[in-house]
Design a protein around this motif. Structure first.
Motif, PDB file in Angstrom:
ATOM      1  N   PHE A 358       0.810  -1.209   0.000  1.00 39.27           N
ATOM      2  CA  PHE A 358       0.000   0.000   0.000  1.00 39.27           C
ATOM      3  C   PHE A 358       0.849   1.268   0.000  1.00 39.27           C
ATOM      4  N   GLY A 359       2.170   1.109  -0.054  1.00 36.84           N
ATOM      5  CA  GLY A 359       3.052   2.272  -0.026  1.00 36.84           C
ATOM      6  C   GLY A 359       3.563   2.550   1.370  1.00 36.84           C
ATOM      7  N   PHE A 360       2.666   2.777   2.313  1.00 34.28           N
ATOM      8  CA  PHE A 360       3.086   3.025   3.690  1.00 34.28           C
ATOM      9  C   PHE A 360       3.305   1.715   4.441  1.00 34.28           C
ATOM     10  N   ALA A 361       2.695   0.599   3.951  1.00 33.90           N
ATOM     11  CA  ALA A 361       2.802  -0.693   4.621  1.00 33.90           C
ATOM     12  C   ALA A 361       2.435  -1.795   3.641  1.00 33.90           C
ATOM     13  N   THR A 362       2.818  -3.034   3.995  1.00 34.42           N
ATOM     14  CA  THR A 362       2.503  -4.201   3.183  1.00 34.42           C
ATOM     15  C   THR A 362       1.559  -5.114   3.962  1.00 34.42           C
ATOM     16  N   LEU A 363       0.460  -5.466   3.343  1.00 31.21           N
ATOM     17  CA  LEU A 363      -0.505  -6.387   3.934  1.00 31.21           C
ATOM     18  C   LEU A 363      -0.250  -7.782   3.385  1.00 31.21           C
ATOM     19  N   ARG A 364      -0.136  -8.769   4.307  1.00 36.51           N
ATOM     20  CA  ARG A 364       0.156 -10.133   3.882  1.00 36.51           C
ATOM     21  C   ARG A 364      -0.836 -11.097   4.525  1.00 36.51           C
ATOM     22  N   SER A 365      -1.277 -12.051   3.731  1.00 30.16           N
ATOM     23  CA  SER A 365      -2.159 -13.109   4.210  1.00 30.16           C
ATOM     24  C   SER A 365      -1.537 -14.459   3.849  1.00 30.16           C
ATOM     25  N   ILE A 366      -1.480 -15.359   4.831  1.00 23.56           N
ATOM     26  CA  ILE A 366      -0.996 -16.718   4.601  1.00 23.56           C
ATOM     27  C   ILE A 366      -2.079 -17.685   5.071  1.00 23.56           C
ATOM     28  N   SER A 367      -2.610 -18.461   4.152  1.00 21.62           N
ATOM     29  CA  SER A 367      -3.598 -19.488   4.460  1.00 21.62           C
ATOM     30  C   SER A 367      -2.989 -20.845   4.125  1.00 21.62           C
ATOM     31  N   ALA A 368      -3.110 -21.800   5.047  1.00 21.44           N
ATOM     32  CA  ALA A 368      -2.443 -23.082   4.838  1.00 21.44           C
ATOM     33  C   ALA A 368      -3.278 -24.221   5.388  1.00 21.44           C
TER      34      ALA A 368
END
Length: 784
Positions: A358-368
């Protein structure tokens, strides 16, 4: 390596020189095309874009999707940057004592399983439990010996950011590796789940934007064969893939004179596939799937004590072991009558890793989602008597969802990460035992079965702030809630009785956190201090159950940790030295003790030790004193002591039975007793690399490791303590500078030492698991 004409290879070599300093190049240029060791082994020359991200800001698994590459330039490029002689230069500015290991180091040491990692890090013990696929981890003396694998480990294993709460699920995944990080100490404030001992983070190789392929064939003593292959490349401008596989066969070095069979032959097949989609420059979506079929044989233990006077310990050579499988037991477990001690395991799973900048931060999702189907036959008494034969059947699955938001650096003093992780496990287990020769106390076949449900929810936040004078403050907090139920546990003594037990439940809900400071005193010298509280939930004792008291839940454990250390490149590109000292104030330590059932015998049971302590020191050194010489040395020293601990004395109780033929409980106050963790661990390497021909390199070297003695029970001595041991290996590799192929010959356990890597008790015997003898092998690798 991509398909590139010779002129392009020369351009790439010129590009490398663009980030090497004139002075450094003049000193070490003859070694430029070698492969120096990393910060914990040795280091390969490393371009700036591969520097590790500081863990206090961003977890190591949140690396950029595809690192940038230097732009090819002409051969007359001016050399104007400082050469990096060691790996992981960025990690030298991170306030931790992690051991970071490259794929090249793993290959050099022939590490193909989790247990081999203990030979590359200080104060680390990773043991195969009873010679099986189950693995127990100990870092700085904190660990958990859980044969049934129905509880949370004190050291969590992560593969590509996915936590594996059941360590057996991670078996067979050590192929096509990028890096491995072994992180000691309290975890849970930057990623994943909370734990007290640390993390083992395995990062597998990702898809590439250019075509790459490779294959490796390794053949060694005892007909051991290991084959690896991978292919990686783009499908479209935004879609790339990677497929890698491994198969291992043979290598069984044990023989059984009683039934003329070999034991321990590998028979496994593994496959991993990754698909990466980058629809925009800010978004990355990666889907990974893997599968493993493992039908390998297991190593049978050598009995050192037999508690039944009627059963004598066989006199056998080091590479010999006895076992038996009665047709009645084979019929009960549904296996062939000629089944040898072995695994019959199937693991598969997949994960979806999505990130958006997002520029100011990175959003991450991990589904396993991970699954386990384990069928394992072991002869735990190591004799031809039917007194300790066991078969376990485990069906389990784990679902994990993690979501976090990580700030972007942008040179700002404030950095942060917030996130949450949910994990749910469902399992059912069956344990079968053949006690027909264990008379007069038992003399029957039995089965214990149960189901278990578990869910864990961890929320975390971590922040760091850079002050003037190169001082950084950092801190984190996490809250974890855990709930689990043991359901429908039943024990059947066939032809005797049928026992049904009441369901049990356990829950925990605690905060934990960390606080620290680091000071970058010089560009090549950093000091840090941190303290933390760690938390791990409690659980249940499964396995063979005959009384309700065995199912009493054990409580959570907590650790107050204090650590101080420094990281330094004392002589840049020549001598790196990192060191740390630590003290752990341990409360409620979870420990596998014994519960004595009258007229039956001792059975394993988890208890909480009210108070104990662990302290120690460790350092890692990497030295490049001469253009062709690379030396590394890891040193770890640790001591543990029980401060408040009253428990059944297994040694005294077993001795009383041996003398009198009656089980009589003997309790001992172990307050002030040494906990028996290996006090001294050493491992290191020495390599010499030179160019015998203009376009070729020859590397030859030695590696070594020493592990101090380890008590198997509280206060254990004699047969209840694994002896110390020392091992040495050697290797020689010849390859062209283009790295299109390489040929290696090597020796493991070069001195052919006899040593033991684990031990335990099974009904009538106490046994040790022997380590592998000398293996001599050769390996041929090609890349395209």
């Amino acid at each position: 390596m991509g398909l590139t004409p010779r002129s392009s290879v020369r351009r790439r070599q010129a590009t490398r020189l663009s980030w090497q300093g004139r002075t450094a190049a003049a000193v070490v240029l003859p070694a430029l095309l070698g492969c120096p060791l990393d910060a914990t082994a040795a280091a390969t020359p490393q371009p700036p874009h591969r520097a590790s991200t500081p863990r206090s800001v961003t977890p190591a698994r949140q690396r950029a999707a595809t690192p940038s590459r230097p732009t090819p330039v002409g051969e007359d490029m001016t050399v104007n940057a400082a050469r990096r002689a060691f790996h992981f230069s960025g990690a030298q500015h991170v306030a931790d004592s992690a051991t970071r290991i490259t794929a090249a180091t793993l290959a050099r040491h022939n590490v193909v399983g989790l247990t081999g990692l203990q030979n590359l890090a200080p104060n680390v013990t990773i043991q195969s439990l009873l010679g099986t696929a189950s693995t127990n981890f100990y870092i700085r003396g904190i660990g958990f010996s859980d044969y049934t694998q129905n509880n949370t480990s004190s050291v969590m294993t992560y593969i590509d950011g996915v936590p594996f709460p059941l360590s057996t699920m991670a078996a067979g995944m050590m192929f096509d590796i990028d890096t491995v990080d072994i992180q000691p100490g309290v975890t849970g404030t930057t990623h994943g789940l909370a734990d007290t001992g640390g993390d083992v983070n395995i990062h597998t190789a990702d898809p590439t934007r250019t075509w790459h392929a490779g294959a490796t064939q390794d053949i060694a003593s005892y007909a051991r064969s290991r084959s690896d292959a991978y292919i990686s490349g783009p499908l479209t401008d935004t879609l790339s893939f990677r497929i890698a596989g491994e198969t291992i066969h043979g290598g069984g070095w044990q023989t059984s004179p009683a039934n003329h069979t070999s034991l321990g032959d590998a028979d496994s097949w593994a496959l991993r596939a990754k698909l990466r989609w980058t629809p925009t420059a800010r978004t990355t979506i990666q889907l990974t799937g893997h599968w493993l079929q493992d039908d390998s044989g297991v190593v049978v233990g050598k009995p050192v004590i037999n508690f039944l006077a009627s059963q004598k310990i066989p006199t056998l050579g080091y590479q010999q072991a006895n076992w038996d499988l009665r047709p009645q037991f084979a019929h009960l477990i549904g296996r062939s009558a000629d089944t040898k001690p072995s695994e019959h395991n199937t693991f598969w799973g997949f994960d979806l890793n999505m990130a958006h900048d997002f520029g100011f931060a990175t959003l991450r999702s991990i589904s396993a989602y991970e699954t386990e189907r384990e069928g394992e036959y072991t002869d735990q008494d190591g004799t031809t008597y039917a007194s300790g034969d066991q078969y376990r059947n485990i069906v389990a699955n784990s679902f994990t969802q993690e979501l976090n938001l990580t700030s972007k650096d942008h040179g700002q003093p404030l950095q942060w990460v917030v996130g949450m992780t949910y994990n749910r496990v469902r399992m059912s287990q069956q344990f079968y035992f053949d006690f027909t020769a264990y008379v007069p106390l038992r003399g029957y076949l039995s089965e214990t079965s149960f189901r278990q449900n578990q869910q864990t929810f961890n929320q975390y936040a971590h922040v760091s702030y850079r002050l003037p004078y190169h001082i950084t403050l950092f801190g984190g907090i996490n809250h974890e809630a855990d709930d689990r139920q043991l359901l429908g546990l039943r024990t059947v003594h066939f032809g005797i009785n049928d026992l049904n037990f009441t369901n049990e439940g356990a829950s925990a809900n605690q905060f934990a956190g960390t606080l620290g400071i680091q000071w970058q005193a010089l560009s090549n010298l950093m000091f840090y201090y941190k303290m933390a509280k760690g938390f791990k939930p409690g659980g249940f004792t499964g396995n063979n159950t005959v009384v309700q008291a065995q199912l009493t839940p054990f409580g959570p454990e907590t650790v107050l940790s204090y650590e101080a250390g420094f990281k330094s490149d004392i002589i840049p590109n020549v001598f790196r030295l990192n060191a740390a000292a630590f003290y752990y104030d341990y409360h409620g330590q979870q420990y596998i003790s014994s519960y004595l059932v009258p007229s039956y015998g001792p059975l394993g049971m988890f208890v909480n030790i009210p108070k104990s302590e662990i302290w120690g020191i460790e350092f890692s050194a990497a030295i490049h004193p001469l253009p062709h010489v690379y030396v590394t040395q890891n040193f770890g020293y640790e001591r543990g002591k029980y401060q408040k601990f009253m428990a059944l004395n297994s040694t005294a109780t077993n001795a009383y039975y041996t003398a009198h033929g009656v089980w009589q409980a003997v309790y001992t106050d172990f307050g002030g007793v040494d906990s028996g963790i290996p006090k001294l661990t050493l491992n290191g390497t020495a390599d010499y690399r030179f160019n015998p021909l203009r376009h070729y390199e020859l590397e030859t070297g030695l590696d070594w490791m020493y592990r101090g003695s380890q008590a198997l029970v509280a206060g254990g001595l004699g047969s209840y303590r694994l002896p110390a041991y020392f091992l040495m290996g050697a290797h020689m590799t010849f390859h062209p500078l283009s790295d299109r192929w390489s040929a290696t010959i090597y020796a493991q356990n070069l001195l052919n030492r006899q040593y033991f890597v684990a031990g335990g008790q099974a009904t009538t015997t106490y046994f040790w698991i022997p380590g592998a003898p000398r293996f001599i092998g050769g390996r041929l690798s090609v890349t395209f």
